[in-house]
Design a protein around this motif. Structure first.
Motif: not given
Length: 110
Positions: A60, A72, A62, A74-77
C-alpha cells in the motif's frame, strides 16, 4: 539475468545479481513495475556486475511511503504516514537478511 525469489517476513522479494556484491540496490515496487524489472536490471548490469538488486514489494503505497497522514487527494484512499515503519523494516530485517544470505560485505554500498 534471472530472479531468485526469497521470503523476508511475510513478503516475497525478487533478487537479481550475485553474492559478494559491492552495491546493494533496493527498489520499492508493485506488480506494475515488476513487468519491466528485467530490462531495468539489464541496464544496471551494463555499468557494473558487482550488484545485488532487491525488488521490495509495497502493498500500500499511501500507507507505507507517505511521510505524513493526510486525507485522500484524489480517489477514496488517504495517506497513512508510516514511512518510518517501512524504513525500520528495511534496515532491521531486509538489509541484514540480504547481507547474510548473499554474503555481502558489512560496508556494502546502498
Amino acid at each position: 539475468m534471472t530472479a531468485q525469489i526469497i521470503q523476508i517476513g511475510n513478503r516475497f522479494y525478487r533478487i537479481y545479481g550475485e553474492g559478494n556484491a559491492e552495491y546493494l540496490l533496493l527498489q520499492m515496487t508493485d506488480e506494475h513495475e515488476l513487468q519491466s524489472m528485467g530490462s531495468e536490471v539489464a541496464a544496471i548490469a551494463q555499468d557494473t556486475s558487482q550488484f545485488l538488486f532487491a525488488a521490495v514489494p509495497v502493498m500500500n503505497w499511501n500507507d507505507e511511503l507517505s511521510p505524513w497522514k493526510s486525507p485522500a487527494v484524489w480517489g477514496k484512499q488517504g495517506f497513512g504516514g508510516n514511512p518510518m515503519g517501512t524504513l525500520r523494516f528495511l534496515t532491521e530485517q531486509v538489509v541484514p537478511t540480504l547481507k547474510r544470505q548473499f554474503n555481502l560485505p558489512e560496508d556494502v554500498k546502498r
